[in-house]
Design a protein around this motif. Structure first.
Motif, PDB file in Angstrom:
ATOM      1  N   GLN A 221       0.852  -1.190   0.000  1.00 20.24           N
ATOM      2  CA  GLN A 221       0.000   0.000   0.000  1.00 20.24           C
ATOM      3  C   GLN A 221       0.886   1.237   0.000  1.00 20.24           C
ATOM      4  N   ILE A 222       0.337   2.294  -0.559  1.00 22.34           N
ATOM      5  CA  ILE A 222       1.023   3.581  -0.508  1.00 22.34           C
ATOM      6  C   ILE A 222       0.821   4.123   0.910  1.00 22.34           C
ATOM      7  N   ILE A 223       1.886   4.541   1.538  1.00 21.88           N
ATOM      8  CA  ILE A 223       1.800   4.929   2.955  1.00 21.88           C
ATOM      9  C   ILE A 223       0.786   6.054   3.193  1.00 21.88           C
ATOM     10  N   THR A 224       0.681   6.990   2.251  1.00 20.44           N
ATOM     11  CA  THR A 224      -0.251   8.110   2.473  1.00 20.44           C
ATOM     12  C   THR A 224      -1.713   7.640   2.407  1.00 20.44           C
ATOM     13  N   ASP A 225      -1.966   6.555   1.674  1.00 20.59           N
ATOM     14  CA  ASP A 225      -3.318   5.966   1.665  1.00 20.59           C
ATOM     15  C   ASP A 225      -3.563   5.267   3.001  1.00 20.59           C
ATOM     16  N   LEU A 226      -2.556   4.530   3.463  1.00 21.61           N
ATOM     17  CA  LEU A 226      -2.693   3.749   4.701  1.00 21.61           C
ATOM     18  C   LEU A 226      -2.995   4.639   5.901  1.00 21.61           C
ATOM     19  N   ILE A 227      -2.346   5.803   5.950  1.00 19.54           N
ATOM     20  CA  ILE A 227      -2.516   6.664   7.140  1.00 19.54           C
ATOM     21  C   ILE A 227      -3.522   7.798   6.898  1.00 19.54           C
ATOM     22  N   GLY A 228      -4.133   7.808   5.710  1.00 23.19           N
ATOM     23  CA  GLY A 228      -5.143   8.838   5.437  1.00 23.19           C
ATOM     24  C   GLY A 228      -4.550  10.224   5.317  1.00 23.19           C
ATOM     25  N   LEU A 229      -3.396  10.320   4.651  1.00 21.59           N
ATOM     26  CA  LEU A 229      -2.755  11.630   4.494  1.00 21.59           C
ATOM     27  C   LEU A 229      -3.057  12.253   3.133  1.00 21.59           C
ATOM     28  N   GLY A 230      -3.340  11.404   2.155  1.00 15.26           N
ATOM     29  CA  GLY A 230      -3.581  11.908   0.800  1.00 15.26           C
ATOM     30  C   GLY A 230      -4.944  12.559   0.659  1.00 15.26           C
ATOM     31  N   ASP A 231      -5.094  13.394  -0.396  1.00 16.20           N
ATOM     32  CA  ASP A 231      -6.399  14.044  -0.593  1.00 16.20           C
ATOM     33  C   ASP A 231      -7.352  13.154  -1.377  1.00 16.20           C
ATOM     34  N   PHE A 232      -6.851  11.993  -1.821  1.00 16.32           N
ATOM     35  CA  PHE A 232      -7.697  11.052  -2.541  1.00 16.32           C
ATOM     36  C   PHE A 232      -7.280   9.643  -2.133  1.00 16.32           C
ATOM     37  N   ILE A 233      -8.225   8.844  -1.685  1.00 10.05           N
ATOM     38  CA  ILE A 233      -7.895   7.470  -1.298  1.00 10.05           C
ATOM     39  C   ILE A 233      -8.481   6.539  -2.354  1.00 10.05           C
ATOM     40  N   ARG A 235      -9.861   3.222  -4.377  1.00 10.11           N
ATOM     41  CA  ARG A 235     -10.797   2.196  -3.913  1.00 10.11           C
ATOM     42  C   ARG A 235     -10.088   0.992  -3.302  1.00 10.11           C
ATOM     43  N   HIS A 236      -8.909   0.646  -3.849  1.00  8.39           N
ATOM     44  CA  HIS A 236      -8.235  -0.562  -3.364  1.00  8.39           C
ATOM     45  C   HIS A 236      -7.522  -0.348  -2.023  1.00  8.39           C
ATOM     46  N   ALA A 237      -7.503   0.902  -1.542  1.00  8.06           N
ATOM     47  CA  ALA A 237      -6.764   1.175  -0.298  1.00  8.06           C
ATOM     48  C   ALA A 237      -7.712   1.196   0.895  1.00  8.06           C
ATOM     49  N   ARG A 238      -7.171   0.860   2.057  1.00  5.84           N
ATOM     50  CA  ARG A 238      -7.951   0.972   3.299  1.00  5.84           C
ATOM     51  C   ARG A 238      -7.178   1.864   4.262  1.00  5.84           C
ATOM     52  N   PRO A 239      -7.710   3.070   4.555  1.00  3.53           N
ATOM     53  CA  PRO A 239      -6.993   3.923   5.508  1.00  3.53           C
ATOM     54  C   PRO A 239      -7.119   3.366   6.929  1.00  3.53           C
ATOM     55  N   TYR A 240      -5.992   3.186   7.586  1.00  2.00           N
ATOM     56  CA  TYR A 240      -5.980   2.688   8.962  1.00  2.00           C
ATOM     57  C   TYR A 240      -5.857   3.833   9.961  1.00  2.00           C
ATOM     58  N   ALA A 241      -5.710   5.050   9.460  1.00  2.41           N
ATOM     59  CA  ALA A 241      -5.638   6.238  10.321  1.00  2.41           C
ATOM     60  C   ALA A 241      -6.114   7.422   9.483  1.00  2.41           C
ATOM     61  N   HIS A 242      -6.305   8.564  10.127  1.00  2.00           N
ATOM     62  CA  HIS A 242      -6.809   9.752   9.416  1.00  2.00           C
ATOM     63  C   HIS A 242      -5.916  10.944   9.736  1.00  2.00           C
ATOM     64  N   VAL A 243      -4.677  10.799   9.333  1.00  4.16           N
ATOM     65  CA  VAL A 243      -3.645  11.767   9.681  1.00  4.16           C
ATOM     66  C   VAL A 243      -3.909  13.147   9.075  1.00  4.16           C
ATOM     67  N   ARG A 244      -4.587  13.172   7.948  1.00  3.57           N
ATOM     68  CA  ARG A 244      -4.908  14.463   7.313  1.00  3.57           C
ATOM     69  C   ARG A 244      -5.736  15.326   8.274  1.00  3.57           C
ATOM     70  N   ASP A 245      -6.751  14.690   8.867  1.00  2.09           N
ATOM     71  CA  ASP A 245      -7.584  15.427   9.834  1.00  2.09           C
ATOM     72  C   ASP A 245      -6.753  15.825  11.049  1.00  2.09           C
ATOM     73  N   THR A 246      -5.922  14.893  11.510  1.00  2.00           N
ATOM     74  CA  THR A 246      -5.114  15.158  12.708  1.00  2.00           C
ATOM     75  C   THR A 246      -4.191  16.350  12.472  1.00  2.00           C
ATOM     76  N   ILE A 247      -3.547  16.378  11.309  1.00  2.00           N
ATOM     77  CA  ILE A 247      -2.604  17.479  11.030  1.00  2.00           C
ATOM     78  C   ILE A 247      -3.361  18.806  10.919  1.00  2.00           C
ATOM     79  N   ARG A 248      -4.500  18.778  10.220  1.00  2.00           N
ATOM     80  CA  ARG A 248      -5.268  20.020  10.057  1.00  2.00           C
ATOM     81  C   ARG A 248      -5.724  20.540  11.420  1.00  2.00           C
ATOM     82  N   GLU A 249      -6.228  19.620  12.266  1.00  3.28           N
ATOM     83  CA  GLU A 249      -6.696  20.031  13.602  1.00  3.28           C
ATOM     84  C   GLU A 249      -5.532  20.579  14.441  1.00  3.28           C
ATOM     85  N   ALA A 250      -4.369  19.921  14.338  1.00  2.22           N
ATOM     86  CA  ALA A 250      -3.199  20.379  15.107  1.00  2.22           C
ATOM     87  C   ALA A 250      -2.779  21.775  14.653  1.00  2.22           C
TER      88      ALA A 250
END
Ligand code: KIV
Length: 304
Positions: A221-233, A235-250
């Motif tokens: 998997q592409i790491i940014t898909d796995l951690i939810g960092l990319g702006d587009f995920i 279909r074949h990827a499963r995000p295991y985290a939502h780092v994009r939201d975390t970074i924006r909130e921080a």
């Protein structure tokens, strides 16, 4: 225990072959930088791929075609520095392996200069000669068939490969060619799951799928898909985290704290002895007589 047995040893393609022979599914991830490589290594990910996907997910290019050797070497060095255990595979960028000589020279740079242990090249039958040359030169190669993103300008768009009879036959031929050329494993990208499973059954090296179903010997998997960092995920990827939201909130919380003056707080602040500062600013008892020249030209409080 001796010092040598305590030192973590990097996995090699022999260890990957053993995982495969033991029937263990292989989890590979892409990595592009030092801290991420550290974390993935600590998580026990056995293979880190410095994919040319770095161009799209980290550098903002539209396709991987724009990625250069210099960029790949830069990122590969960071991933090697960040990991101690994982096998690091560097992706050969577009046109870096157009001829066997060029392939050996550039793959050599990845192994000698950047510290990778293997390289990945796209293409099946069409890349077999290159793979064979690299393997003969002692460079472990991971193949990559199915969707090969570096051919995007030739194929037009990203789509699943191998759905028709002709495509399926040619994909099987690609898989066999990559194996016969001596690759230690191969990526199957965007391939229908039944075809990927059939290829996996017919080859003697691990298949690492991305968008190719669960029947492969491993997954990438592409790491940014796995951690939810990319702006587009995809279909074949499963995000295991939502780092994009975390970074924006921080970032939002930080900006608010700066605005209200609550950052930095006492924990992030260093103080000095007030008496020392008083001396320096001319507020202390050992003050110089009035009218003398400021020390080092620095005006003292009473001169202001
Ligand atoms: O560049 C990359 O990250 C890849 C994966 C999709 C396998 O080639």
């Amino acid at each position: 225990m001796s010092a040598t047995s305590e030192t973590p040893r990097r996995l090699t393609i022999v260890d990957v072959a053993k995982l495969y022979a033991d029937g263990q599914r292989i989890a590979m991830l892409t990595a592009y930088d030092f801290p991420t490589a550290q974390l993935l290594d600590q998580a026990g990910i056995p293979i880190l791929l410095v994919g040319d996907s770095v161009g799209q997910v980290m550098l903002g290019y539209e396709t991987t075609v724009r990625v250069t050797m210099a960029e790949m070497v830069h990122h590969t060095k960071a991933v090697v520095r960040g990991s101690t255990r994982a096998l690091v595979v560097a992706d050969m960028p577009f046109l870096s392996y157009a001829t066997p000589d060029q392939a050996v020279e550039n793959a050599g740079i990845f192994l000698r200069e950047a510290g990778a242990q293997a390289v990945k090249v796209e293409g099946g039958v069409r890349s077999a000669r290159i793979i064979e040359t690299l393997v003969r030169a002692g460079i472990p190669v991971m193949g990559h068939i199915g969707l090969t993103p570096q051919t995007i300008n030739a194929v037009g768009k990203i789509r699943v490969q191998g759905k028709t009879r002709d495509q399926a036959r040619s994909l099987i031929a690609d898989a066999l060619a990559v194996q016969e050329a001596g690759a230690f494993s191969m990526v199957l990208e965007l391939v229908p799951e039944q075809l990927a499973a059939a290829i996996t059954e017919r080859v003697r090296i691990p298949t690492i799928g991305i968008g190719a179903g669960a029947g492969c010997s491993g997954q990438v998997q592409i790491i940014t898909d796995l951690i939810g960092l990319g702006d587009f995920i995809p279909r074949h990827a499963r995000p295991y985290a939502h780092v994009r939201d975390t970074i924006r909130e921080a970032a939002t919380a930080y900006a608010a704290d700066v605005a209200t003056g609550t950052f930095p707080g006492p924990e992030q602040t260093v103080r000095m002895d007030d008496a020392v500062l008083d001396d320096v600013l001319g507020r202390g008892s050992s003050d110089r007589p009035a009218g003398s020249v400021p020390i080092g030209g620095i005006p003292l409080d009473r001169d202001l």
